[in-house]
Design an enzyme around this catalytic site. Structure first.
Site, PDB file in Angstrom:
ATOM      1  N   ASP A   1       0.809  -1.209   0.000  1.00  0.00           N
ATOM      2  CA  ASP A   1       0.000   0.000   0.000  1.00  0.00           C
ATOM      3  C   ASP A   1       0.848   1.268   0.000  1.00  0.00           C
ATOM      4  O   ASP A   1       0.685   2.139   0.835  1.00  0.00           O
ATOM      5  CB  ASP A   1      -0.910  -0.067   1.254  1.00  0.00           C
ATOM      6  CG  ASP A   1      -1.862   1.103   1.368  1.00  0.00           C
ATOM      7  OD1 ASP A   1      -2.341   1.569   0.324  1.00  0.00           O
ATOM      8  OD2 ASP A   1      -2.118   1.543   2.510  1.00  0.00           O
TER       9      ASP A   1
ATOM     10  N   ASN B   1       6.800  -7.628   6.420  1.00  0.00           N
ATOM     11  CA  ASN B   1       5.574  -7.009   6.896  1.00  0.00           C
ATOM     12  C   ASN B   1       4.375  -7.746   6.321  1.00  0.00           C
ATOM     13  O   ASN B   1       4.223  -7.857   5.100  1.00  0.00           O
ATOM     14  CB  ASN B   1       5.507  -5.547   6.463  1.00  0.00           C
ATOM     15  CG  ASN B   1       4.241  -4.867   6.968  1.00  0.00           C
ATOM     16  OD1 ASN B   1       4.103  -4.621   8.165  1.00  0.00           O
ATOM     17  ND2 ASN B   1       3.310  -4.591   6.065  1.00  0.00           N
ATOM     18  N   GLU B   2       3.540  -8.230   7.224  1.00  0.00           N
ATOM     19  CA  GLU B   2       2.245  -8.818   6.883  1.00  0.00           C
ATOM     20  C   GLU B   2       2.280  -9.897   5.798  1.00  0.00           C
ATOM     21  O   GLU B   2       1.495  -9.848   4.849  1.00  0.00           O
ATOM     22  CB  GLU B   2       1.240  -7.720   6.510  1.00  0.00           C
ATOM     23  CG  GLU B   2       0.987  -6.743   7.646  1.00  0.00           C
ATOM     24  CD  GLU B   2      -0.277  -5.903   7.459  1.00  0.00           C
ATOM     25  OE1 GLU B   2      -0.787  -5.830   6.322  1.00  0.00           O
ATOM     26  OE2 GLU B   2      -0.748  -5.339   8.460  1.00  0.00           O
TER      27      GLU B   2
ATOM     28  N   ASN C   1      -0.091  -5.837  13.463  1.00  0.00           N
ATOM     29  CA  ASN C   1      -0.803  -4.680  12.921  1.00  0.00           C
ATOM     30  C   ASN C   1      -2.297  -4.980  13.015  1.00  0.00           C
ATOM     31  O   ASN C   1      -2.731  -6.027  12.517  1.00  0.00           O
ATOM     32  CB  ASN C   1      -0.465  -4.473  11.437  1.00  0.00           C
ATOM     33  CG  ASN C   1       1.003  -4.166  11.196  1.00  0.00           C
ATOM     34  OD1 ASN C   1       1.738  -3.841  12.121  1.00  0.00           O
ATOM     35  ND2 ASN C   1       1.429  -4.268   9.938  1.00  0.00           N
TER      36      ASN C   1
ATOM     37  N   TYR D   1      -6.448  -3.357  12.764  1.00  0.00           N
ATOM     38  CA  TYR D   1      -7.311  -2.253  12.334  1.00  0.00           C
ATOM     39  C   TYR D   1      -8.754  -2.455  12.773  1.00  0.00           C
ATOM     40  O   TYR D   1      -9.682  -2.101  12.049  1.00  0.00           O
ATOM     41  CB  TYR D   1      -7.184  -2.071  10.814  1.00  0.00           C
ATOM     42  CG  TYR D   1      -5.833  -1.482  10.447  1.00  0.00           C
ATOM     43  CD1 TYR D   1      -5.628  -0.107  10.480  1.00  0.00           C
ATOM     44  CD2 TYR D   1      -4.756  -2.302  10.122  1.00  0.00           C
ATOM     45  CE1 TYR D   1      -4.391   0.442  10.184  1.00  0.00           C
ATOM     46  CE2 TYR D   1      -3.501  -1.753   9.828  1.00  0.00           C
ATOM     47  CZ  TYR D   1      -3.336  -0.380   9.862  1.00  0.00           C
ATOM     48  OH  TYR D   1      -2.108   0.162   9.581  1.00  0.00           O
TER      49      TYR D   1
ATOM     50  N   GLU E   1       1.236  -1.393  14.023  1.00  0.00           N
ATOM     51  CA  GLU E   1       0.370  -0.503  13.246  1.00  0.00           C
ATOM     52  C   GLU E   1      -1.021  -0.509  13.854  1.00  0.00           C
ATOM     53  O   GLU E   1      -1.561  -1.573  14.168  1.00  0.00           O
ATOM     54  CB  GLU E   1       0.216  -0.979  11.788  1.00  0.00           C
ATOM     55  CG  GLU E   1       1.418  -0.737  10.917  1.00  0.00           C
ATOM     56  CD  GLU E   1       1.187  -1.194   9.462  1.00  0.00           C
ATOM     57  OE1 GLU E   1       0.027  -1.246   9.013  1.00  0.00           O
ATOM     58  OE2 GLU E   1       2.184  -1.500   8.794  1.00  0.00           O
TER      59      GLU E   1
ATOM     60  N   TRP F   1       0.005   3.914  12.833  1.00  0.00           N
ATOM     61  CA  TRP F   1       0.089   4.016  11.387  1.00  0.00           C
ATOM     62  C   TRP F   1      -0.714   5.207  10.958  1.00  0.00           C
ATOM     63  O   TRP F   1      -1.893   5.221  11.185  1.00  0.00           O
ATOM     64  CB  TRP F   1      -0.457   2.741  10.712  1.00  0.00           C
ATOM     65  CG  TRP F   1      -0.123   2.684   9.260  1.00  0.00           C
ATOM     66  CD1 TRP F   1      -0.968   2.909   8.213  1.00  0.00           C
ATOM     67  CD2 TRP F   1       1.158   2.365   8.693  1.00  0.00           C
ATOM     68  NE1 TRP F   1      -0.290   2.773   7.028  1.00  0.00           N
ATOM     69  CE2 TRP F   1       1.003   2.444   7.292  1.00  0.00           C
ATOM     70  CE3 TRP F   1       2.408   2.056   9.237  1.00  0.00           C
ATOM     71  CZ2 TRP F   1       2.071   2.206   6.430  1.00  0.00           C
ATOM     72  CZ3 TRP F   1       3.453   1.816   8.373  1.00  0.00           C
ATOM     73  CH2 TRP F   1       3.270   1.896   6.982  1.00  0.00           C
TER      74      TRP F   1
ATOM     75  N   LYS G   1      -3.815   7.913   6.664  1.00  0.00           N
ATOM     76  CA  LYS G   1      -3.727   7.547   8.083  1.00  0.00           C
ATOM     77  C   LYS G   1      -2.666   8.347   8.827  1.00  0.00           C
ATOM     78  O   LYS G   1      -2.395   8.088   9.999  1.00  0.00           O
ATOM     79  CB  LYS G   1      -3.481   6.041   8.233  1.00  0.00           C
ATOM     80  CG  LYS G   1      -4.678   5.208   7.779  1.00  0.00           C
ATOM     81  CD  LYS G   1      -4.590   3.766   8.205  1.00  0.00           C
ATOM     82  CE  LYS G   1      -5.720   2.959   7.596  1.00  0.00           C
ATOM     83  NZ  LYS G   1      -5.625   2.810   6.140  1.00  0.00           N
TER      84      LYS G   1
HETATM   85  C1  GCB Z   1      -1.276  -2.382   6.666  1.00  0.00           C
HETATM   86  C2  GCB Z   1       0.018  -2.278   5.969  1.00  0.00           C
HETATM   87  C3  GCB Z   1       0.325  -0.850   5.562  1.00  0.00           C
HETATM   88  C4  GCB Z   1      -0.919  -0.185   5.021  1.00  0.00           C
HETATM   89  C5  GCB Z   1      -1.959  -0.164   6.117  1.00  0.00           C
HETATM   90  C6  GCB Z   1      -3.268   0.492   5.656  1.00  0.00           C
HETATM   91  O1  GCB Z   1      -1.552  -3.290   7.381  1.00  0.00           O
HETATM   92  O2  GCB Z   1       1.084  -2.828   6.678  1.00  0.00           O
HETATM   93  O3  GCB Z   1       1.344  -0.875   4.593  1.00  0.00           O
HETATM   94  O4  GCB Z   1      -0.671   1.097   4.528  1.00  0.00           O
HETATM   95  O5  GCB Z   1      -2.244  -1.453   6.506  1.00  0.00           O
HETATM   96  O6  GCB Z   1      -3.427   1.684   5.850  1.00  0.00           O
HETATM   97  O7  GCB Z   1      -4.094  -0.195   5.092  1.00  0.00           O
END
Ligand code: GCB
Length: 600
Positions: free
Chosen positions: A167, A417-418, A471, A473, A509, A554, A573
């Site tokens: 991303d 990462n991820e 990470n 969300y 994140e 993040w 973000k």
């Molecule tokens: C994530 C990624 C990061 C993205 C973020 C997002 O988990 O590691 O690279 O930018 O989410 O904002 O979706």
């Protein structure tokens, strides 16, 4: 070309350094595999600044969207006084593949967009002579590059398009400095430093590699910040001890100069100095210890990203970004999602900022961002992320550890990462890479950053690593806008990890897209109020989770991404806008982090 390169160029009494930064002639490489014309003088017209990504410089969509090779070219003169030296051209990075040509000759090709490479030109160009330097740079990503990507060809137009599973925008070119530098014939090639502390003494364990032809003796001096020599030694390996050592501490950097020389008959043939912070790093139970004291990470994941220059290294932004972090009370950052310019690492060393150092292995996860509806194709398979990818990834780890091993600021490695660590094949893929990283650097913990879909029940690889980095969300990509549901989900997830491993957890994140200036009395998603509320909610949960060892929001600032229906001129973000203006969350975070820092 797999050989590891020299230490970062330095001007010393035995070494010279010429910056090749500035405006270079620039062109898209002619299509096709025939590279025979690439080294001809480029057509007049375009000049591109180095360092900078080329994508946003020119008002030309063709250049912005280009997939494939571009050419940078300039004339260079080797200083006349260098006739007794060896000299090299070094590019700090060419994203993602680079070639160095001298006049008509291809000297070196390097794969991997964020680590340096170089070419020894001593035998090709005499001191005092001029040569044409061409650096070709390829931005293509495939399943066998780190990071991976896929090139599609438009059905109607035949146009190549680059897609990828991460991303952030695929900025490319020479985004870091290019140097011409000299080293003496007998020279220091590499130095490895590992520090330790015994009571009040600091120990520096060192290992020096010199050029094969070296007949001189190796001599070491350690010089403190006042310029006083505090320890001496001779020999290529050993330990030097500093009485009443000044430790390198987070927020209070102290750096010794570890000066290595090659000496013969009283004459110094080569000398090189490494800024060395004496500190220890250790994991004990759920605590991350620096110098024996529990350290709680506060700060951000970030990007090398600014308008116009893309990922181009810029000293003004670097210093300003560190200032903003310090103003926020942030004590650390992660080099998400690739190694940053080495100047940034030096600056972190000097400023006592703690760094989680990450490779460019982002997007080893086809399901995550492919937008696939229904079953996503499996990530680890012979047609996609395969053994060849793993070899490229291994080389990226080697080059990162080689470049950054002596930085006191770097406290652990993140090798990906991820990735799809919930998928079959992930364990076979990662087990050798975790092992390799430990072999390369037994002195630092090793981690990877876990994705939400591979929660504590589904993840297949976390036991191979030392720290739990996740990470999440909740409240954004799931339970969108419902912070009560999100809070329960976050709590369950953290408890799950806490019960699974008795070790530190860092939230690497968490965050919400936020349009600066958008407000909502209901605190709805995308508003500045929502970003504040969501971060507050996470902090409540962190504060009641004993294993938490850190929080990285993040993102530090808004940044550019590829186009897509979820991104309006990039990812929003950021706690700061792309031009580094604070959103409301900057103030609430600042309050939390400065209070946390003060209470220590
Ligand atoms: C994530 C990624 C990061 C993205 C973020 C997002 O988990 O590691 O690279 O930018 O989410 O904002 O979706």
């Amino acid at each position: 070309n797999r050989s590891l390169i020299n230490l970062k160029p330095q001007r010393t009494s035995t070494r010279e350094l010429v910056s090749l930064d500035g405006l270079w002639n620039f062109a898209l490489a002619p299509d096709g595999n025939n590279t025979s014309t690439w080294t001809d003088p480029l057509p007049k017209g375009l000049e591109c600044p180095v360092p900078a990504s080329y994508n946003d410089i020119f008002v030309d969509r063709k250049i912005h969207d280009h997939v494939g090779w571009v050419l940078y070219q300039r004339d260079v003169i080797v200083p006349k006084g260098w006739s007794q030296e060896r000299y090299l051209v070094r590019a700090e990075a060419a994203t993602h593949k680079g070639r160095i040509y001298v006049n008509d000759r291809l000297l070196v090709e390097h794969v991997g967009g964020y680590t340096p490479f170089e070419a020894d030109i001593t035998d090709l160009v005499k001191a005092g002579e001029k040569f044409r330097l061409t650096i070709a740079v390829d931005n293509e990503l495939t399943f066998q590059t780190i990071p991976p990507g896929q090139i599609t060809v438009g059905e109607a137009t035949g146009k190549k398009t680059q897609t990828y599973f991460h991303d952030f925008y695929n900025y490319a070119g020479l985004a870091r400095s290019v140097w011409l530098y000299s080293v003496p014939r007998q020279h220091i090639q590499d130095v490895t430093i590992v520090t330790d502390v015994q009571n009040t003494a600091g120990l520096i364990n060192y290992d020096v590699k010199v050029s094969n032809n070296t007949t001189g003796e190796i001599s070491i001096s350690v010089v403190d910040e006042d310029g006083t020599i505090v320890a001496n030694a001779t020999g290529a390996q050993g330990t030097v001890s500093i009485d009443s050592v000044n430790l390198w501490q987070p927020g209070a950097a102290y750096l010794y100069q570890f000066e290595v020389s090659i000496v013969e008959s009283g004459e110094t043939l080569d000398t090189y100095s490494i800024a060395t912070g004496v500190r220890t790093v250790e994991i004990r139970g759920t605590q991350f210890l620096i110098n024996g004291n529990p350290f709680y990470f506060t700060g951000f994941g970030a990007h090398e990203d600014t308008t116009v220059r893309g990922k181009g290294h810029d000293q003004a932004y670097m210093v300003h970004d560190f200032q903003l972090r310090q103003w926020m009370g942030a004590n650390s950052f992660r080099t998400s999602h690739y190694p940053y310019a080495e100047e940034v690492m030096d600056f972190a060393d000097r400023n006592g900022i703690v760094v989680i150092d990450e490779t460019a292995a982002v997007g080893l996860n086809i399901g995550l961002t492919s937008g696939t509806v229904g079953e996503a194709p499996s990530t680890f398979s012979p047609e996609r992320i395969n053994n060849e990818t793993r070899e490229v990834h291994a080389q990226a780890i080697r080059e990162l550890v080689h470049r950054d091993k002596n930085h006191a600021s770097v406290v652990f490695w993140s090798i990906a990462n991820e990735p799809a660590s919930n998928e079959e094949g992930s364990r076979e893929y990662f087990e050798p890479l975790a092992k390799l990283t430990r072999e390369l650097d037994p002195s630092r913990p090793v981690a990877f950053v876990n994705v939400g879909a591979a929660d504590y029940e589904k993840d297949l690889i976390s036991d191979l690593f030392d720290i739990t980095c996740i990470n999440r969300y909740f409240g954004w990509y799931s339970q969108t806008g419902d912070l009560e549901e999100a809070e329960a989900a976050l709590e369950a997830e953290l408890q799950g990890w806490e019960q699974k491993f008795n070790r530190p957890i860092i939230m690497t994140e968490y965050g919400a897209d936020t349009v600066a200036g958008l407000h909502s009395v209901f605190g709805l998603p995308w508003s500045e109020e929502f970003q504040v509320d969501m971060l507050d909610m996470y902090h409540r949960v962190f504060d009641r989770t004993p294993a938490m060892a850190g929080e990285h929001v993040w993102n530090f600032a808004d940044f550019q991404t590829s186009v897509g229906v979820r991104r309006v001129d990039g990812n929003k973000k950021g706690v700061f806008t792309r031009d580094r203006k604070p959103k409301a969350a900057a103030h609430s975070l600042r309050k939390r982090w400065t209070e946390m820092g003060a209470s220590k």
